[in-house]
Design an enzyme around this catalytic site. Structure first.
Site, short mmCIF file in Angstrom:
data_model
loop_
_atom_site.label_atom_id
_atom_site.label_comp_id
_atom_site.label_asym_id
_atom_site.label_seq_id
_atom_site.Cartn_x
_atom_site.Cartn_y
_atom_site.Cartn_z
N ASP A 26 48.21 -37.26 30.38
CA ASP A 26 47.35 -37.82 28.49
C ASP A 26 45.50 -38.34 28.56
O ASP A 26 45.64 -38.65 30.24
CB ASP A 26 48.63 -38.36 27.79
CG ASP A 26 49.01 -39.55 28.39
OD1 ASP A 26 48.66 -39.72 29.12
OD2 ASP A 26 49.76 -40.62 26.67
N TYR A 36 43.52 -40.73 29.47
CA TYR A 36 42.91 -42.86 29.81
C TYR A 36 43.20 -43.39 27.70
O TYR A 36 42.76 -43.10 27.19
CB TYR A 36 41.80 -42.87 29.96
CG TYR A 36 41.24 -42.26 31.57
CD1 TYR A 36 42.62 -42.45 32.49
CD2 TYR A 36 40.70 -41.53 31.43
CE1 TYR A 36 42.07 -41.35 33.26
CE2 TYR A 36 39.75 -40.19 33.12
CZ TYR A 36 41.09 -40.86 33.58
OH TYR A 36 40.92 -40.25 35.50
N PHE A 73 41.29 -36.67 33.44
CA PHE A 73 41.02 -36.81 34.65
C PHE A 73 39.53 -37.51 34.95
O PHE A 73 39.12 -38.03 35.19
CB PHE A 73 41.37 -36.60 35.91
CG PHE A 73 42.16 -36.06 36.37
CD1 PHE A 73 43.41 -36.70 36.80
CD2 PHE A 73 42.52 -34.60 36.38
CE1 PHE A 73 44.23 -37.28 36.86
CE2 PHE A 73 44.02 -34.70 36.08
CZ PHE A 73 44.86 -35.79 37.03
N HIS A 130 50.92 -36.21 42.27
CA HIS A 130 50.34 -36.97 41.40
C HIS A 130 48.94 -37.75 42.23
O HIS A 130 49.82 -38.97 43.13
CB HIS A 130 50.85 -37.60 40.42
CG HIS A 130 49.74 -38.03 38.71
ND1 HIS A 130 49.35 -39.01 39.10
CD2 HIS A 130 49.55 -37.12 38.27
CE1 HIS A 130 48.03 -39.11 38.03
NE2 HIS A 130 48.73 -37.42 37.15
#
Length: 219
Positions: A61, A63, A74, A184
């Site tokens: 999701d 920031y 990202f 991740h």
């Protein structure tokens, strides 16, 4: 078959889950500070047309702090000089693989312009509350995006990092496409195999083998 993202969004907008989702998003943006800015929620689709997608990088999701989320997973705006930890780790792996210098900006618009769809499975978030818009319907929408890409009769590379992204692996059964999975890039898991994964080089090798221009990963 869906021909462009506008068709997909229009198709989904007729469904009850999407109508409920938009009502919820309207209320959240009215009553709270949410990210990204309302007009940037679908920026990933505006910047990377369906016909040009050759890579999907799937995030979780947006920031949830000020001046960070702007609609690309990202990525952060050019003016944001502080790199979020996950993005810093992505760049570390990229530098190790390619020998490039650590970027000074975390803006990934150059990737998006080359056909890298930077998609989060949830497209909005309340300020300071990670995953606050989870399980409201965005995940259903993201699954439709992934199904649409899987149905394309051309090579596409999927980079699925972390358990949530890897859960989409079962949806991807196109034999002409490549699925890369791994931990991740967050500080909690990057050392469990994200570092050293080689995904950026592997992606470009696959694209070149298929006669497709590789991604220039420089920022």
């Amino acid at each position: 078959m869906i021909g462009n993202w506008s068709e997909l969004i229009e198709q989904e907008s007729q469904k009850e889950y999407y109508k409920a989702l938009m009502s919820y998003v309207d209320r959240e943006y009215l009553e709270h500070t949410c990210y990204p800015a309302r007009e940037k929620i679908f920026s990933a689709f505006d910047m990377t047309p369906l016909s040009e997608v050759k890579v999907l990088i799937l995030g979780q999701d947006p920031y949830h702090e000020e001046n960070q989320a702007h609609g690309l997973a990202f990525s952060v705006p050019i003016a944001q000089k502080k790199l979020p930890p996950s993005l810093k780790n992505i760049f570390k792996e990229l530098c190790d693989e390619t020998g490039m210098e650590m970027p000074e900006t975390g803006y990934l618009g150059n990737w998006a312009a080359q056909g890298v769809l930077l998609l989060n499975t949830v497209l909005t978030v309340r300020e300071g509350e990670a995953n606050s818009h989870k399980n409201r319907g965005w995940e259903i929408f993201a699954d439709e995006v992934i199904r649409t890409l899987n149905s394309q009769d051309r090579p596409i590379v999927y980079m699925l990092w972390g358990a949530q992204a890897e859960s989409k692996r079962k949806m991807l059964d196109n034999p002409g496409q490549l699925v890369l999975t791994g931990p991740h890039p967050s500080p909690l898991s990057a050392y469990r195999g994200f570092f050293g994964c080689g995904h950026f080089n592997e992606c470009n090798r696959f694209l070149e083998e298929k006669g497709i221009k590789p991604v220039d990963w420089s920022i």
